[in-house]
Every structure is written in C-alpha cells, then in structure tokens.
Design an enzyme around this catalytic site. Sequence first.
Site, PDB file in Angstrom:
ATOM      1  N   TYR A   1      -1.651  63.748  24.120  1.00 38.66           N
ATOM      2  CA  TYR A   1      -2.618  64.199  23.589  1.00 38.66           C
ATOM      3  C   TYR A   1      -4.056  63.450  23.413  1.00 38.66           C
ATOM      4  O   TYR A   1      -3.989  62.117  23.273  1.00 38.66           O
ATOM      5  CB  TYR A   1      -2.359  64.467  21.914  1.00 38.66           C
ATOM      6  CG  TYR A   1      -3.640  65.042  20.978  1.00 38.66           C
ATOM      7  CD1 TYR A   1      -3.799  66.469  20.702  1.00 38.66           C
ATOM      8  CD2 TYR A   1      -4.647  64.008  20.668  1.00 38.66           C
ATOM      9  CE1 TYR A   1      -5.025  66.849  19.938  1.00 38.66           C
ATOM     10  CE2 TYR A   1      -5.652  64.489  19.880  1.00 38.66           C
ATOM     11  CZ  TYR A   1      -5.877  65.909  19.637  1.00 38.66           C
ATOM     12  OH  TYR A   1      -7.033  66.330  18.794  1.00 38.66           O
TER      13      TYR A   1
ATOM     14  N   GLU B   1     -11.091  68.394  22.941  1.00 42.02           N
ATOM     15  CA  GLU B   1      -9.643  68.106  22.968  1.00 42.02           C
ATOM     16  C   GLU B   1      -8.936  68.629  24.297  1.00 42.02           C
ATOM     17  O   GLU B   1      -9.176  69.450  24.811  1.00 42.02           O
ATOM     18  CB  GLU B   1      -9.163  68.766  21.774  1.00 42.02           C
ATOM     19  CG  GLU B   1      -7.722  68.532  21.608  1.00 42.02           C
ATOM     20  CD  GLU B   1      -7.267  69.323  20.363  1.00 42.02           C
ATOM     21  OE1 GLU B   1      -7.180  68.985  19.026  1.00 42.02           O
ATOM     22  OE2 GLU B   1      -6.682  70.361  20.687  1.00 42.02           O
TER      23      GLU B   1
END
Length: 356
Positions: free
Chosen positions: A99, A173
Amino acid sequence: MKLFEFQGKELFKQYGIDIPNGAVVERKEELDDINIPFPWVMKAQVLVGGRGKAGGIKFANDLEEAKKIFDELMAMEIKGEKVRRVLVEEKLSIEKEYYLSFFLDRSSRQYLMMFSYEGGVDIESMAEKIIKVYINPLIGLQPYHLRRLPKEVRNIASNLFKLFVEKDCELAEINPLAIADGKAIAADSKIIIDNNAIYRHPELPKEDAELTPLEREAKEKNIAFVQLDGNIGVIANGAGLTMATLDALNEFNGKGGVFLDLGGTDDPEKVKQAFELMAKANPKVILLNLFGGITKCDTVAKGIIEFMEKHKLGCPVVARIKGMNEEKAREMLKDYVIPVESFKEAAKKASELGRD
Ligand code: GDP
Ligand code: MN
C-alpha cells in the site's frame, strides 16, 4: 473531485508509474478489438470504495467469458452507483501487494506518506502496520524519506509525490501497489483532487461524476443546487439563509430534499430556471424563503409567476417573503403560494406538508 481508476492510471502513466496494459470499455462490441492476451481482469469503474469485495472485479479466460462478465458488471450498482464503464487489463501474477499513498494532512499541516507491506485490503484494517512519514511541504520529499520504503518502490513513490503536488491532490493512493514479475506496478488508483484547485487544471477530466444529472444541469446554468435525501425543496437567497432554512426544517422533523440558492439574483429568467430545476427534482413541497436585500422580492415573484403560468407544479409552495418590495410580491403571488409570516412558521408548515 474523485477520479475514476482509469483516469488516475492515465496520470500514473504520464508520471512514469508502471500500470498494466488496459482499455476502457463502454460497449460490449469494443471487447472484440482489445489486443491484450488472456487472462484479463475486468474492473467496474465506480468512485465508491470496496469494489472488489462488492463483486466489481472479475477475471476472464477467453472472449466469451469476458462478454458474459461485461454484461454482469454493467448491470451492477455498487453502493448506489451505476457502472457505466469497465476497465479491461492484463491479469497480473501478483507476488506481493503493498500500500502506498500521499495525503494532505490538514491537522499537521504537512503531507503524509503512508506505506504498508500488507496492502490490497482497506486501509482501516491495516492501521497498526502502516509506516507513516510526515513531509514538510516547504522541503518536499527527500531521499531520507524514501529510505523508509523498500528499494523496489522508491522510484514509484517519488513519481507519485510529484503527481500529488503538481495536480493539487488531497489523496494519491496506490492500493495494491503490486509486485509482479519482480517489478512494482500500480494495480489500482485512487486520486482526489482538491476542488479549490480544479481551476488550475484544465487538463484534468471535467466530468464530475459525483454530481447527479440534475446537479450537473444546474452547474451548467450556474445555479447552486444540491440534492439531498429529504422531500422538501428549499429555495432561498444566499447560501447562509438556505442552510439556515434546512436547519429550521430539521427542528420540525422536516427533511430538505434540495438546496437551491438563488444567490443575489432577482432576474426573473434565472428564477424561472431555478423553479424548472426544482420541479424536475419532484419535491413534495417547496419552501421559498426570500429575504430581499439587494434582491427585489417583486422581480423574483415575476419569475415565479412566469414559471407557474407555463408549468403545472405538482406540489404546494410555502412562501415566506421579507425585505424590499415584500408587500408587492405577496400581492402578486397570493394565488400561487401558501403565504406565511415568519421563518419559523414557514419551516413548520413545510415540514407538515412534507410528511406522508
Ligand atoms: P478495489 O477493491 O476497488 O480496491 O479494487 P483493486 O483494484 O484494488 O482490486 C482488489 C483486489 O483484486 C486486489 O487487491 C487484488 O488482490 C485483486 N486484483 C486486482 N487486479 C488483479 C490482477 O491483475 N491480478 C491478480 N492476481 N489480482 C488482482
Ligand atoms: Mn484498491
């Protein structure tokens, strides 16, 4: 403003971040022309999160299966959002899922870089395992920040930071940031652009998918119009008065269904347009709360009458009219609206009429 996954990935490409080969598809026939070897991953394009879990991501081994999946995905509604496009990509052989994100952290007044070795899942479920690195916006991303990350993602992080700053993002993101064939590649994208900065980016997609069709129409006509989940359509002048009116409805358990701010206008044509939009939203009752300062109540009334003469409004209008030329406006509207004297009375009456 949120970008769709395929739009975010387009930006990734411009910033040298690897993405899978892919194509955006709106009609089934377009699948025939896609030149990507199977297996494919087929991803419903929606702005809401948790799409994978909701069944919005599927794998196809051949064209026939892909067509079937396409129909399934296009028929889906994910958390109330209709699917209008499907992103088709080569399926990656994912070895690891990381992530990575950059976030505008208003509370610390800094940028925040977040990284996790266990990506792919919701950020909430990895709360403890996240590496957080605050970045002073005046200094920017430095090599010592990057050294907190594994080597294979440092280059992507530096490119993503550049995108994040240059495009005025609130969030950029990549989840999962996949490792496939030993290389880091963005398997998903989530980008939120700061609405206050959109005017600086004519190059970004204009379509604001977060708006309802009526809100989009209103925007084109330059009318401040927000659809809510109640059934009382509020028309007032000035955002403050409009919001106060919604609050007042709340006091009487009424629920605002539309926020329509006339602004400082008393142009009858604009007023007419405002009522046209409001009528399309189909409220159970309209609450007109007019305070004429610069705005003349009687010219507003003229616009309302022009509308009412031409269209059949399917609901009553409760009107509280105060300020410049109020007597004249009340006299003009007496056959068209339910007059009320005070703000409170207006909210009470509209709330009653709004109840089933
Ligand atoms: P989200 O649910 O909207 O966040 O959708 P993502 O694009 O992040 O995909 C969710 C999950 O699907 C990923 O974490 C992967 O596990 C899986 N996935 C997505 N694309 C691929 C792919 O190309 N190959 C493989 N093996 N899995 C994928
Ligand atoms: Mn994701």
